[in-house]
Design a protein around this motif. Structure first.
Motif, PDB file in Angstrom:
ATOM      1  N   GLN A   1      37.640  44.445  33.979  1.00 34.06           N
ATOM      2  CA  GLN A   1      38.357  43.399  34.699  1.00 34.06           C
ATOM      3  C   GLN A   1      39.803  43.386  34.216  1.00 34.06           C
ATOM      4  O   GLN A   1      40.061  43.328  33.008  1.00 34.06           O
ATOM      5  N   SER A   2      40.749  43.422  35.123  1.00 28.55           N
ATOM      6  CA  SER A   2      42.166  43.475  34.753  1.00 28.55           C
ATOM      7  C   SER A   2      42.560  42.325  33.838  1.00 28.55           C
ATOM      8  O   SER A   2      43.302  42.511  32.873  1.00 28.55           O
ATOM      9  N   GLU A   3      42.041  41.134  34.136  1.00 28.76           N
ATOM     10  CA  GLU A   3      42.436  39.977  33.333  1.00 28.76           C
ATOM     11  C   GLU A   3      41.967  40.104  31.882  1.00 28.76           C
ATOM     12  O   GLU A   3      42.644  39.644  30.956  1.00 28.76           O
ATOM     13  N   ASN A   4      40.806  40.743  31.675  1.00 27.30           N
ATOM     14  CA  ASN A   4      40.313  40.926  30.311  1.00 27.30           C
ATOM     15  C   ASN A   4      41.112  41.994  29.570  1.00 27.30           C
ATOM     16  O   ASN A   4      41.359  41.875  28.363  1.00 27.30           O
ATOM     17  N   GLN A   5      41.519  43.036  30.263  1.00 21.96           N
ATOM     18  CA  GLN A   5      42.367  44.034  29.610  1.00 21.96           C
ATOM     19  C   GLN A   5      43.738  43.442  29.300  1.00 21.96           C
ATOM     20  O   GLN A   5      44.368  43.814  28.302  1.00 21.96           O
ATOM     21  N   LYS A   6      44.180  42.525  30.130  1.00 20.47           N
ATOM     22  CA  LYS A   6      45.440  41.826  29.816  1.00 20.47           C
ATOM     23  C   LYS A   6      45.289  41.013  28.535  1.00 20.47           C
ATOM     24  O   LYS A   6      46.187  40.988  27.681  1.00 20.47           O
ATOM     25  N   ILE A   7      44.152  40.336  28.375  1.00 17.95           N
ATOM     26  CA  ILE A   7      43.892  39.576  27.152  1.00 17.95           C
ATOM     27  C   ILE A   7      43.864  40.504  25.945  1.00 17.95           C
ATOM     28  O   ILE A   7      44.381  40.168  24.868  1.00 17.95           O
ATOM     29  N   ILE A   8      43.271  41.682  26.111  1.00 13.99           N
ATOM     30  CA  ILE A   8      43.238  42.670  25.031  1.00 13.99           C
ATOM     31  C   ILE A   8      44.654  43.025  24.597  1.00 13.99           C
ATOM     32  O   ILE A   8      44.973  43.058  23.407  1.00 13.99           O
ATOM     33  N   LEU A   9      45.520  43.290  25.568  1.00 11.26           N
ATOM     34  CA  LEU A   9      46.906  43.649  25.260  1.00 11.26           C
ATOM     35  C   LEU A   9      47.666  42.489  24.637  1.00 11.26           C
ATOM     36  O   LEU A   9      48.462  42.684  23.715  1.00 11.26           O
ATOM     37  N   GLU A  10      47.421  41.298  25.119  1.00 15.92           N
ATOM     38  CA  GLU A  10      48.062  40.118  24.542  1.00 15.92           C
ATOM     39  C   GLU A  10      47.639  39.925  23.089  1.00 15.92           C
ATOM     40  O   GLU A  10      48.458  39.593  22.220  1.00 15.92           O
ATOM     41  N   THR A  11      46.352  40.116  22.834  1.00 17.69           N
ATOM     42  CA  THR A  11      45.835  39.957  21.475  1.00 17.69           C
ATOM     43  C   THR A  11      46.455  40.979  20.534  1.00 17.69           C
ATOM     44  O   THR A  11      46.846  40.650  19.406  1.00 17.69           O
ATOM     45  N   LYS A  12      46.563  42.203  20.995  1.00 20.72           N
ATOM     46  CA  LYS A  12      47.200  43.242  20.176  1.00 20.72           C
ATOM     47  C   LYS A  12      48.646  42.868  19.856  1.00 20.72           C
ATOM     48  O   LYS A  12      49.113  43.032  18.724  1.00 20.72           O
ATOM     49  N   GLU A  13      49.332  42.365  20.856  1.00 19.23           N
ATOM     50  CA  GLU A  13      50.741  41.996  20.682  1.00 19.23           C
ATOM     51  C   GLU A  13      50.881  40.867  19.663  1.00 19.23           C
ATOM     52  O   GLU A  13      51.764  40.892  18.800  1.00 19.23           O
ATOM     53  N   ASN A  14      49.990  39.921  19.738  1.00 19.06           N
ATOM     54  CA  ASN A  14      50.070  38.761  18.846  1.00 19.06           C
ATOM     55  C   ASN A  14      49.659  39.089  17.416  1.00 19.06           C
ATOM     56  O   ASN A  14      50.179  38.500  16.467  1.00 19.06           O
ATOM     57  N   MET A  15      48.727  40.040  17.267  1.00 19.50           N
ATOM     58  CA  MET A  15      48.228  40.368  15.928  1.00 19.50           C
ATOM     59  C   MET A  15      49.149  41.320  15.174  1.00 19.50           C
ATOM     60  O   MET A  15      49.109  41.408  13.952  1.00 19.50           O
ATOM     61  N   HIS A  16      49.975  42.079  15.918  1.00 16.62           N
ATOM     62  CA  HIS A  16      50.910  43.038  15.310  1.00 16.62           C
ATOM     63  C   HIS A  16      50.203  43.983  14.333  1.00 16.62           C
ATOM     64  O   HIS A  16      50.676  44.233  13.222  1.00 16.62           O
ATOM     65  N   LEU A  17      49.053  44.493  14.737  1.00 17.39           N
ATOM     66  CA  LEU A  17      48.312  45.392  13.851  1.00 17.39           C
ATOM     67  C   LEU A  17      49.026  46.731  13.714  1.00 17.39           C
ATOM     68  O   LEU A  17      49.400  47.355  14.706  1.00 17.39           O
ATOM     69  N   GLU A  18      49.199  47.206  12.480  1.00 12.74           N
ATOM     70  CA  GLU A  18      49.838  48.499  12.260  1.00 12.74           C
ATOM     71  C   GLU A  18      48.973  49.639  12.773  1.00 12.74           C
ATOM     72  O   GLU A  18      49.448  50.742  13.001  1.00 12.74           O
ATOM     73  N   THR A  19      47.673  49.381  12.920  1.00 16.60           N
ATOM     74  CA  THR A  19      46.769  50.426  13.376  1.00 16.60           C
ATOM     75  C   THR A  19      46.660  50.472  14.897  1.00 16.60           C
ATOM     76  O   THR A  19      45.826  51.188  15.433  1.00 16.60           O
ATOM     77  N   ASP A  20      47.476  49.667  15.587  1.00 18.24           N
ATOM     78  CA  ASP A  20      47.409  49.639  17.047  1.00 18.24           C
ATOM     79  C   ASP A  20      47.537  51.027  17.649  1.00 18.24           C
ATOM     80  O   ASP A  20      48.345  51.847  17.217  1.00 18.24           O
ATOM     81  N   MET A  21      46.755  51.248  18.684  1.00 22.39           N
ATOM     82  CA  MET A  21      46.887  52.446  19.494  1.00 22.39           C
ATOM     83  C   MET A  21      47.628  52.051  20.767  1.00 22.39           C
ATOM     84  O   MET A  21      47.732  50.872  21.108  1.00 22.39           O
ATOM     85  N   PHE A  22      48.115  53.045  21.482  1.00 20.64           N
ATOM     86  CA  PHE A  22      48.821  52.775  22.726  1.00 20.64           C
ATOM     87  C   PHE A  22      47.860  52.258  23.786  1.00 20.64           C
ATOM     88  O   PHE A  22      46.753  52.768  23.950  1.00 20.64           O
ATOM     89  N   GLY A  23      48.294  51.253  24.531  1.00 16.29           N
ATOM     90  CA  GLY A  23      47.615  50.836  25.745  1.00 16.29           C
ATOM     91  C   GLY A  23      46.186  50.373  25.558  1.00 16.29           C
ATOM     92  O   GLY A  23      45.847  49.632  24.635  1.00 16.29           O
ATOM     93  N   ILE A  24      45.321  50.833  26.437  1.00 11.55           N
ATOM     94  CA  ILE A  24      43.893  50.525  26.402  1.00 11.55           C
ATOM     95  C   ILE A  24      43.146  51.746  25.873  1.00 11.55           C
ATOM     96  O   ILE A  24      43.251  52.836  26.442  1.00 11.55           O
ATOM     97  N   ALA A  25      42.429  51.564  24.769  1.00 13.46           N
ATOM     98  CA  ALA A  25      41.656  52.657  24.161  1.00 13.46           C
ATOM     99  C   ALA A  25      42.517  53.892  23.916  1.00 13.46           C
ATOM    100  O   ALA A  25      42.091  55.020  24.110  1.00 13.46           O
ATOM    101  N   GLY A  26      43.784  53.653  23.516  1.00 16.10           N
ATOM    102  CA  GLY A  26      44.655  54.757  23.142  1.00 16.10           C
ATOM    103  C   GLY A  26      45.314  55.487  24.281  1.00 16.10           C
ATOM    104  O   GLY A  26      45.810  56.607  24.106  1.00 16.10           O
ATOM    105  N   GLY A  27      45.364  54.890  25.457  1.00 17.17           N
ATOM    106  CA  GLY A  27      45.985  55.586  26.588  1.00 17.17           C
ATOM    107  C   GLY A  27      46.285  54.647  27.748  1.00 17.17           C
ATOM    108  O   GLY A  27      46.170  53.422  27.645  1.00 17.17           O
ATOM    109  N   PHE A  28      46.682  55.246  28.874  1.00 18.30           N
ATOM    110  CA  PHE A  28      46.831  54.485  30.103  1.00 18.30           C
ATOM    111  C   PHE A  28      45.456  54.008  30.552  1.00 18.30           C
ATOM    112  O   PHE A  28      44.474  54.743  30.460  1.00 18.30           O
ATOM    113  N   SER A  29      45.385  52.802  31.062  1.00 17.56           N
ATOM    114  CA  SER A  29      44.115  52.291  31.566  1.00 17.56           C
ATOM    115  C   SER A  29      43.717  53.019  32.845  1.00 17.56           C
ATOM    116  O   SER A  29      44.563  53.390  33.660  1.00 17.56           O
ATOM    117  N   SER A  30      42.407  53.194  33.021  1.00 17.40           N
ATOM    118  CA  SER A  30      41.900  53.785  34.261  1.00 17.40           C
ATOM    119  C   SER A  30      42.013  52.815  35.426  1.00 17.40           C
ATOM    120  O   SER A  30      41.824  53.213  36.583  1.00 17.40           O
TER     121      SER A  30
END
Length: 430
Positions: free
Chosen positions: A325-354
């Motif tokens: 669901q697009s809205e849930n992947q948006k939440i995933i990206l928002e959470t990553k942005e807010n947490m500022h994890l150094e281990t972050d990967m790009f995008g969704i699961a390390g790439g462009f979302s399908s």
């Protein structure tokens, strides 16, 4: 891929939350029901720990847990004393007989849990076998070249560059001093084994799995070697000159190579590119690499399926419906942005979302450089089905063979690809 300490700590932290959620569920039910409600997810994608935590916060009747597998495709079937997975996520899951390992997912579309329109069509099609959907695409990456923004006037004004455009503009950048020694070389094909393989792929080498064996177009592979040899000898004088220049001037990370002014282009892929751009303030721009109106998706695209012996298909269905669901992947990206994890990967699961909506409308919010150059959807070309050990085969057989053939004094003097394959088999199977 080995887990570093930072990542391991983050993984334990995130999965710990998953288990806490599961424990709460278990407290009000007997152990048998708890086991049935648990969704076991095998994956090589470390960020799924974060996704699982978010899912578990929102769902009380099902609880997902992560089991890390470096290469899930090599772990099928599970060991006799191992609990089977419900969901498997990773690369190299596509094969000629997916029904032996995965359940058909057609019911997800028949029951409107998912709609096919939200996916890139060619990616969704790649998970089918005989018109039945066994795998769903999760994420993908594509090849690119980067260049310093100060050199932008020398780059064709387009979203993509062909191999010939890269070659011609790079050659024009070449500069020698009074002693006829290069002080600038626009691009060094031999500087990246991955680029050598990409050229073979773009020229039709067509590596693929056929009846359990790796096959390819021999003539196209030879043609790609000839193309690379001509490039190196014609534009950069010789392999030795190019390698000496690389050793002397291009010893820094690829993104620093272009900003140093010593080279015009550096090769990369979207996952590395946008992770670096997110972390550092760099004056670089990029172009996707294309040939014959095709951008070749990296072989390691991430797919997802429900294991044929899954014990919790209901829970697996709920997790998959939630993830895509697009809205849930948006939440995933928002959470990553807010947490500022150094281990972050790009995008969704390390790439462009399908999911096209996520890649085209949501990702650019978090990766601003995408606003000027999104992947052209009509040009994306899905790789062939490849075996679980393909990454090892590519790096130890295909790439060394191409490099040896390009750098040998005479093309025919280089070891054959079968020579490299023989040594690879000794390392892997002996």
């Amino acid at each position: 891929m080995k887990l570093n300490k930072q990542f391991f700590s983050a993984l334990v932290f995130c999965v710990g939350f998953a288990f806490i959620g599961c424990s709460k569920n278990a407290g009000s039910k007997n152990r048998t029901v708890y086991q049935q409600n648990r969704i076991v997810i095998w994956t090589s994608c470390r960020e799924f720990a974060q996704y699982i935590e978010l899912f578990n916060r929102q769902h009380k009747d099902n609880c997902a847990i992560l089991v890390y597998k470096e290469n899930p495709a090599l772990s099928i079937p599970p060991a006799k004393d191992e609990n089977p997975p419900d969901i498997i996520v990773g690369s190299w899951l596509r094969n000629d007989t997916p029904q032996k390992s995965f359940k058909s997912l057609d019911y997800l579309f028949d029951t409107k849990k998912l709609t096919s329109e939200v996916f890139y069509p060619q990616l969704l099609e790649s998970g089918k076998r005989k018109d039945r959907q066994y795998l769903l695409p999760v994420s993908f990456n594509i090849p690119a070249v980067i260049f310093a923004t100060e050199n932008k006037e020398q780059i064709p004004d387009s979203y993509v560059l062909s191999l010939e455009q890269i070659r011609s503009t790079a050659a024009a950048f070449n500069t020698k001093n009074k002693k006829e020694a290069y002080t600038k070389i626009g691009f060094t094909p031999l500087g990246s084994n991955e680029f050598l393989y990409l050229v073979a792929k773009m020229k039709g080498a067509d590596f693929r799995e056929e009846k359990g064996e790796i096959a390819w177009d021999g003539q196209a592979l030879l043609n790609s070697v000839s193309t690379l040899r001509d490039w190196v000898y014609t534009e950069n004088t010789s392999p030795q000159i190019e390698e000496d220049f690389t050793f002397k001037y291009l010893f820094m990370p690829y993104y620093r190579q272009v900003s140093s002014g010593r080279t015009l282009y550096a090769y990369t892929t979207s996952d590395s590119l946008f992770k670096i751009l997110k972390e550092q303030d760099l004056s670089v721009d990029y172009r996707w690499i294309a040939e014959d109106k095709s951008i070749y998706i990296e072989d390691s695209l991430t797919m997802l399926g429900i294991y044929k012996d899954a014990r919790n298909q209901v829970g697996a269905t709920e997790f998959i419906s939630w993830l895509f669901q697009s809205e849930n992947q948006k939440i995933i990206l928002e959470t990553k942005e807010n947490m500022h994890l150094e281990t972050d990967m790009f995008g969704i699961a390390g790439g462009f979302s399908s999911l096209r909506d996520v890649t085209e409308h949501i990702l650019p919010i978090y990766y601003n450089q995408l606003l000027t150059n999104l992947p052209p959807s009509q040009m994306l070309t899905v790789p062939q089905k490849l075996p679980a050990r393909w990454e090892s085969y590519r790096t130890l057989v295909v790439e060394p063979y191409i490099k040896a053939s390009v750098t040998s004094a005479k093309e025919d003097d280089a070891p054959t690809i079968y020579d490299f394959e023989k040594e690879w088999r000794k390392k892997v199977f002996d």
